[in-house]
Design a protein around this motif. Structure first.
Motif, PDB file in Angstrom:
ATOM      1  N   LEU A 134       0.833  -1.195   0.000  1.00 14.96           N
ATOM      2  CA  LEU A 134       0.000   0.000   0.000  1.00 14.96           C
ATOM      3  C   LEU A 134       0.872   1.250   0.000  1.00 14.96           C
ATOM      4  N   LEU A 135       0.468   2.207  -0.796  1.00 15.67           N
ATOM      5  CA  LEU A 135       1.206   3.463  -0.871  1.00 15.67           C
ATOM      6  C   LEU A 135       0.803   4.368   0.284  1.00 15.67           C
ATOM      7  N   PRO A 136       1.692   5.247   0.710  1.00 19.62           N
ATOM      8  CA  PRO A 136       1.328   6.167   1.791  1.00 19.62           C
ATOM      9  C   PRO A 136       0.290   7.169   1.304  1.00 19.62           C
ATOM     10  N   PRO A 137      -0.531   7.694   2.200  1.00 15.39           N
ATOM     11  CA  PRO A 137      -1.560   8.655   1.783  1.00 15.39           C
ATOM     12  C   PRO A 137      -0.946   9.940   1.256  1.00 15.39           C
ATOM     13  N   ILE A 138      -1.567  10.467   0.223  1.00 15.80           N
ATOM     14  CA  ILE A 138      -1.095  11.699  -0.403  1.00 15.80           C
ATOM     15  C   ILE A 138      -1.781  12.872   0.283  1.00 15.80           C
ATOM     16  N   GLY A 139      -0.997  13.850   0.696  1.00 17.01           N
ATOM     17  CA  GLY A 139      -1.559  14.988   1.407  1.00 17.01           C
ATOM     18  C   GLY A 139      -2.358  15.890   0.487  1.00 17.01           C
ATOM     19  N   ARG A 140      -3.498  16.292   0.975  1.00 17.97           N
ATOM     20  CA  ARG A 140      -4.347  17.225   0.229  1.00 17.97           C
ATOM     21  C   ARG A 140      -4.253  18.597   0.875  1.00 17.97           C
ATOM     22  N   GLN A 141      -3.754  19.533   0.141  1.00 19.32           N
ATOM     23  CA  GLN A 141      -3.623  20.891   0.644  1.00 19.32           C
ATOM     24  C   GLN A 141      -4.151  21.847  -0.415  1.00 19.32           C
ATOM     25  N   LYS A 142      -4.997  22.741   0.004  1.00 19.42           N
ATOM     26  CA  LYS A 142      -5.581  23.695  -0.933  1.00 19.42           C
ATOM     27  C   LYS A 142      -4.506  24.647  -1.442  1.00 19.42           C
ATOM     28  N   PRO A 143      -4.421  24.834  -2.765  1.00 21.85           N
ATOM     29  CA  PRO A 143      -3.394  25.749  -3.295  1.00 21.85           C
ATOM     30  C   PRO A 143      -3.643  27.176  -2.847  1.00 21.85           C
ATOM     31  N   GLN A 144      -2.553  27.906  -2.684  1.00 19.93           N
ATOM     32  CA  GLN A 144      -2.652  29.284  -2.232  1.00 19.93           C
ATOM     33  C   GLN A 144      -3.175  30.162  -3.361  1.00 19.93           C
ATOM     34  N   GLY A 145      -4.149  30.960  -3.064  1.00 18.68           N
ATOM     35  CA  GLY A 145      -4.721  31.855  -4.064  1.00 18.68           C
ATOM     36  C   GLY A 145      -6.241  31.806  -4.037  1.00 18.68           C
ATOM     37  N   PRO A 146      -6.874  32.666  -4.824  1.00 17.71           N
ATOM     38  CA  PRO A 146      -8.354  32.733  -4.841  1.00 17.71           C
ATOM     39  C   PRO A 146      -8.962  31.613  -5.680  1.00 17.71           C
ATOM     40  N   PHE A 147      -8.742  30.361  -5.271  1.00 19.82           N
ATOM     41  CA  PHE A 147      -9.271  29.226  -6.003  1.00 19.82           C
ATOM     42  C   PHE A 147     -10.454  28.648  -5.243  1.00 19.82           C
ATOM     43  N   ARG A 148     -11.389  28.108  -6.013  1.00 23.33           N
ATOM     44  CA  ARG A 148     -12.544  27.473  -5.399  1.00 23.33           C
ATOM     45  C   ARG A 148     -12.193  26.066  -4.938  1.00 23.33           C
ATOM     46  N   ASP A 149     -13.107  25.496  -4.171  1.00 25.82           N
ATOM     47  CA  ASP A 149     -12.892  24.154  -3.670  1.00 25.82           C
ATOM     48  C   ASP A 149     -12.941  23.158  -4.821  1.00 25.82           C
ATOM     49  N   THR A 150     -12.100  22.124  -4.723  1.00 29.84           N
ATOM     50  CA  THR A 150     -12.021  21.136  -5.795  1.00 29.84           C
ATOM     51  C   THR A 150     -13.324  20.377  -5.965  1.00 29.84           C
ATOM     52  N   ALA A 151     -13.956  20.043  -4.863  1.00 34.98           N
ATOM     53  CA  ALA A 151     -15.223  19.307  -4.955  1.00 34.98           C
ATOM     54  C   ALA A 151     -16.295  20.140  -5.656  1.00 34.98           C
ATOM     55  N   GLU A 152     -16.306  21.446  -5.386  1.00 38.81           N
ATOM     56  CA  GLU A 152     -17.289  22.309  -6.044  1.00 38.81           C
ATOM     57  C   GLU A 152     -17.028  22.416  -7.542  1.00 38.81           C
ATOM     58  N   VAL A 153     -15.740  22.503  -7.924  1.00 34.29           N
ATOM     59  CA  VAL A 153     -15.398  22.584  -9.346  1.00 34.29           C
ATOM     60  C   VAL A 153     -15.787  21.291 -10.072  1.00 34.29           C
ATOM     61  N   LEU A 154     -15.468  20.147  -9.452  1.00 31.10           N
ATOM     62  CA  LEU A 154     -15.829  18.866 -10.071  1.00 31.10           C
ATOM     63  C   LEU A 154     -17.339  18.689 -10.139  1.00 31.10           C
ATOM     64  N   ARG A 155     -18.056  19.163  -9.113  1.00 34.30           N
ATOM     65  CA  ARG A 155     -19.518  19.065  -9.137  1.00 34.30           C
ATOM     66  C   ARG A 155     -20.113  19.908 -10.270  1.00 34.30           C
TER      67      ARG A 155
END
Length: 240
Positions: A134-155
């Motif tokens: 099993l691979l180690p978990p990949i960290g999820r960190q929101k990029p710096q800047g006026p970006f929207r949430d990834t889940a909202e963009v994918l939705r």
């Protein structure tokens, strides 16, 4: 007579003055007990809130001391909380000496595979990769800047199609059938199918067919063109 009798009967057999007095005294004692218990609970609640506020302030003060640990005095330079004009250092200076500085946050490198594929709405099941361990978990960190949430963009990107009524209607709907019938009727009832060819001598030898208004017996009426009102001198009463 009835009023007097009812009063006498109630006072004699129904109403008991001493029992009512004893009942009211018991209610007074019970009210006093409940009032004392509520007062004790209010005092305990107030003391608990004060203790929580003190703990919160103390925790905030310790955090500020760890955050501003670089303001601690050194052997050569005195800090802002350790003024040489004071007899004793500031309490904040003593707290800075006891506290430990905050550690720097590690910069996490964002990987292009930071988001799992099975999190996307279009995938039915997660992909299967043949890995030995099993691979180690990949960290999820929101990029710096006026970006929207990834889940909202994918939705928004994979939201279901909401067609209009024109698009959702069948291609063989009654309206389209009626329009086709009207087109066929118009094509069948045409007067002529001669194509108009401008800038050519195609219509040079054709005979001119005047309109019904021009070819009539009476011709064109001159009303409104040559004169506005018809004049009949024979019907004049005088010549003036």
């Amino acid at each position: 007579i009835q009023k007097r009798w009812r009063g006498y009967y109630v006072r004699k057999y129904i109403h008991n003055y001493y029992a009512l007095k004893k009942y009211l005294e018991a209610i007074s004692v019970n009210n006093e007990i409940v009032r004392n218990e509520l007062q004790e609970y209010a005092e305990m609640k107030e003391n608990e809130d004060k203790r929580k506020d003190l703990e919160k302030k103390e925790k905030e003060k310790k955090y500020q001391a760890r955050k501003m640990h670089y303001l601690l005095s050194t052997e050569q330079v005195a800090g802002i909380y350790n003024s040489p004009f004071r007899k004793s250092p500031d309490p904040m200076e003593l707290l800075l000496r006891k506290s430990k500085p905050l550690s720097h946050r590690r910069q996490q490198i964002k990987s292009p595979f930071a988001y799992e594929l099975h999190d996307w709405p279009t995938c039915r099941r997660p992909p299967t990769f043949s890995t030995a361990q099993l691979l180690p978990p990949i960290g999820r960190q929101k990029p710096q800047g006026p970006f929207r949430d990834t889940a909202e963009v994918l939705r928004q990107r994979y939201k279901p199609l909401e067609p209009t009524l024109r698009v959702a209607a069948s291609i063989n709907s009654p309206l389209e059938k009626a329009r086709e019938e009207m087109k066929k009727e118009e094509w069948r009832n045409r007067i002529h199918d001669n194509e108009f060819l401008p800038f050519s001598l195609y219509h040079k030898n054709e005979k001119y067919d005047p309109s019904i208004h021009r070819s009539g017996k009476y011709g064109q009426e001159t009303y409104g063109i040559k004169h506005f009102r018809e004049v009949q001198p024979k019907k004049w009463v005088t010549d003036k």
